[in-house]
Design a protein around this motif. Structure first.
Motif, short mmCIF file in Angstrom:
data_model
loop_
_atom_site.label_atom_id
_atom_site.label_comp_id
_atom_site.label_asym_id
_atom_site.label_seq_id
_atom_site.Cartn_x
_atom_site.Cartn_y
_atom_site.Cartn_z
N PRO A 18 1.02 -1.21 0.29
CA PRO A 18 0.27 0.03 0.05
C PRO A 18 0.74 1.22 -0.03
O PRO A 18 0.35 2.28 -0.78
N LEU A 19 2.39 1.45 1.12
CA LEU A 19 3.24 2.71 1.08
C LEU A 19 3.21 3.38 -0.66
O LEU A 19 3.60 4.19 -0.81
N LEU A 20 3.61 1.39 -1.54
CA LEU A 20 4.39 1.75 -2.76
C LEU A 20 3.88 2.67 -3.65
O LEU A 20 3.19 3.31 -4.59
N ALA A 21 2.01 1.88 -3.98
CA ALA A 21 0.57 2.41 -4.62
C ALA A 21 0.42 3.06 -4.84
O ALA A 21 -0.92 3.98 -4.65
N LEU A 22 -0.15 3.44 -2.76
CA LEU A 22 -0.22 5.32 -2.81
C LEU A 22 0.39 6.36 -2.95
O LEU A 22 0.64 7.32 -3.62
N ALA A 23 1.99 5.53 -3.15
CA ALA A 23 3.21 7.05 -3.08
C ALA A 23 2.73 6.66 -4.49
O ALA A 23 3.09 8.41 -5.47
N CYS A 24 2.26 6.55 -5.47
CA CYS A 24 2.27 6.30 -7.28
C CYS A 24 1.54 6.82 -7.48
O CYS A 24 1.56 7.76 -8.29
N VAL A 25 0.60 6.57 -7.01
CA VAL A 25 -0.67 7.69 -6.82
C VAL A 25 -0.60 8.83 -6.79
O VAL A 25 -0.91 9.91 -6.99
N ALA A 26 -0.09 9.49 -5.48
CA ALA A 26 -0.07 10.40 -5.18
C ALA A 26 1.05 11.32 -6.14
O ALA A 26 0.82 12.44 -6.34
N ALA A 27 2.52 10.98 -6.35
CA ALA A 27 2.81 11.42 -7.46
C ALA A 27 2.31 12.27 -8.64
O ALA A 27 2.77 13.83 -8.47
N PRO A 28 1.53 11.91 -8.97
CA PRO A 28 0.88 12.93 -9.60
C PRO A 28 0.58 14.46 -9.18
O PRO A 28 0.17 15.78 -9.73
N ARG B 238 1.61 15.69 -7.29
CA ARG B 238 2.74 16.97 -6.88
C ARG B 238 2.01 18.54 -8.51
O ARG B 238 1.63 19.34 -7.74
N ASP B 239 1.60 17.68 -9.12
CA ASP B 239 1.87 18.73 -10.42
C ASP B 239 0.28 19.73 -9.76
O ASP B 239 -0.43 19.82 -9.50
N ALA B 240 0.69 20.57 -10.82
CA ALA B 240 -0.72 22.57 -10.55
C ALA B 240 -1.45 21.34 -11.61
O ALA B 240 -3.02 21.53 -11.34
N SER B 241 -1.81 20.88 -12.39
CA SER B 241 -2.59 20.38 -13.53
C SER B 241 -2.72 18.93 -13.07
O SER B 241 -2.52 17.83 -13.96
N PRO B 242 -3.31 17.86 -12.22
CA PRO B 242 -2.68 16.82 -12.56
C PRO B 242 -3.87 16.10 -12.40
O PRO B 242 -3.35 14.39 -13.35
N GLY B 243 -4.85 16.10 -12.44
CA GLY B 243 -5.83 15.50 -13.85
C GLY B 243 -6.30 13.79 -14.13
O GLY B 243 -5.57 12.91 -13.23
N ARG B 244 -5.56 13.98 -15.31
CA ARG B 244 -5.72 13.04 -16.61
C ARG B 244 -4.64 12.33 -15.80
O ARG B 244 -4.56 10.19 -15.39
N PHE B 245 -3.71 12.37 -14.73
CA PHE B 245 -2.16 11.33 -15.01
C PHE B 245 -2.61 10.86 -13.29
O PHE B 245 -2.22 9.75 -13.32
N THR B 246 -3.07 11.69 -12.76
CA THR B 246 -3.67 10.80 -11.20
C THR B 246 -4.46 9.77 -11.69
O THR B 246 -4.56 8.70 -10.72
N LEU B 247 -5.71 10.01 -12.75
CA LEU B 247 -6.43 8.80 -12.54
C LEU B 247 -5.67 7.31 -13.37
O LEU B 247 -6.19 6.44 -13.21
N LEU B 248 -4.72 7.98 -14.38
CA LEU B 248 -3.73 7.15 -15.28
C LEU B 248 -3.16 6.35 -14.33
O LEU B 248 -3.56 4.79 -14.43
N PHE B 249 -2.39 6.64 -13.16
CA PHE B 249 -1.93 6.57 -12.29
C PHE B 249 -2.60 5.25 -11.47
O PHE B 249 -2.07 4.36 -10.94
N SER B 250 -3.81 6.18 -10.73
CA SER B 250 -5.02 5.29 -9.86
C SER B 250 -4.98 3.74 -10.65
O SER B 250 -4.66 2.83 -9.89
N ALA B 251 -5.26 3.85 -11.73
CA ALA B 251 -6.12 2.82 -12.44
C ALA B 251 -5.12 1.88 -12.94
O ALA B 251 -5.07 0.87 -12.03
#
Length: 395
Positions: A129-139, A141-154
């Motif tokens: 879970p730490l690694l998975a959530l870190a992967c989701v949290a990384a996008p 950081r950006d000012a416009s996370p949007g689609r990248f957050t959704l992509l890496f969450s999936a």
């Protein structure tokens, strides 16, 4: 189906170290390329958060590449710690655009797969879970996370699901192999029990016949010699029986030996490729019954393996002989592939084998011998067992 493909790919890399090294180098090259591109992009407007993200990306990519001397657990902990530290630093600072790092997220996914597949359950339950959530949290950081957050969450969800599925399949296979080996040991113990009972019965019958019959010295010597031979064979089978730790009830079905090998070959030839059998001259008469039964069992299972996995084979050779290490039982097919089988047919042919071979290995090991299965020296597939026999046999 996808998990099965991944499992087969992993086993293929394990059997070919050169390919495994090439895969690791390719992964490292891809990650380094991503981090380099991101570094050049972020360096145009250097800031503290961008420097933190670039540093985190480099460290995570280095952790994702398998290192022979650095175990997976510390690499995963380091990557998770660095990624979360960079994320928290960016969140408490001003957030410029283009700051989250794709290379870092991909590296975290690679580590997530390894953690869920290889680490013990408790460690995987914490690190995963730490690694998975870190992967989701990384996008984020950006000012416009949007689609990248959704992509890496999936992607994190899909990678986690497939890794857990593959882990469950591997655990089930381990249980299945253990069950097959236990059943093989039980069957071998039952066979040895029957052989010991047969020899002891013969000893008793001959001893009683001699006690109730007036016999001369020569006849008595012959009788005692036969009793001694039967006793030696019974003791040898009994020692092997104790090693196997017999369980369950004994069978009453006769045990097949070398005499039945040609009949077995003829039966197999009816529905499969022709089988030639070569048994060393005189071996059938002098080989102990328990070793003969084991040789027959190995040949039978190896032929079954040919029928299941070598549909293109046109000939099978069976050989039983005495070698320096003991009794050798060898079954080899020519492994020719049918027309139109494609370039990958030979590789698939080399991957065959399963629970039957695991049971044969357990049987050979229980008797103090060895069994190997793999590509033959003349092509095709070969199963070779060496069992203790003669002067080198341990009782």
């Amino acid at each position: 189906m996808t998990a099965e493909i991944l499992d087969r790919y992993a086993r293929l890399l394990d059997r070919h170290p050169a390919r495994r090294t090439a895969a690791h180098l390719l992964l490292a090259a891809v990650l380094v390329l991503l981090v380099t591109v991101e570094g050049l992009t972020l360096a145009r407007q250097p800031t503290g958060p961008r420097a933190a993200v670039w540093t985190a990306g480099i460290l995570c990519c280095l952790c994702a590449v398998p290192w022979a001397r650095l175990p997976l657990t510390p690499r995963a902990w380091l990557a998770a710690g660095v990624s979360w530290a960079a994320t928290l630093y960016v969140f408490v600072s001003a957030r410029p655009q283009i700051v989250w790092g794709m290379g870092e997220a991909i590296a975290l996914l690679v580590l997530l797969t390894g953690v869920l597949l290889r680490l013990p359950a408790r460690r995987a339950a914490v690190l995963g879970p730490l690694l998975a959530l870190a992967c989701v949290a990384a996008p984020v950081r950006d000012a416009s996370p949007g689609r990248f957050t959704l992509l890496f969450s999936a992607l994190a969800a899909v990678v986690s699901a497939f890794s857990l599925l593959l882990r469950a399949q591997q655990a089930q296979r381990v249980r299945d192999v253990a069950a097959v080996r236990a059943a093989e040991r039980l069957e071998l113990a039952r066979e040895l029990h029957d052989l010991v009972a047969h020899h002891v019965t013969g000893i008793v019958v001959q001893a009683r016949a001699a006690s109730f019959t007036a016999v001369g010295a020569d006849a008595a010597a012959g009788t005692f010699g036969r009793i001694a031979d039967a006793g030696d064979e019974a003791l040898g089978a009994m020692r092997r029986l104790v090693r196997v730790l017999r369980e369950g009830e004994a069978r009453t079905v006769p045990v097949a030996g070398l005499a039945e090998l040609r009949e077995l070959a003829e039966t197999f030839t009816v529905t499969g490729p022709p089988v030639t059998v070569h048994v060393e001259r005189g071996l059938q008469e002098r080989l102990p019954a328990d070793l003969a039964a084991t040789a027959h069992h190995i040949v039978r299972e190896a032929l079954t393996n040919v029928r299941k996995h070598a549909s293109g084979a046109t000939a099978v050779r069976v050989g039983v002989r005495v070698v320096e290490g003991g009794l050798e039982v060898r079954v080899a097919d020519d492994g020719r592939q049918p027309a139109g089988s494609g370039p990958g047919a030979g590789e698939r042919h080399g991957e065959r084998g399963g629970f039957g071979l695991a049971g044969l290995e357990e049987r050979a090991t229980a008797l103090g011998g060895t069994l190997t299965a793999g590509p033959g020296t003349e092509g095709g597939w070969e199963v070779r067992a060496v069992l203790p026999y003669g002067q080198g046999a341990a009782g």
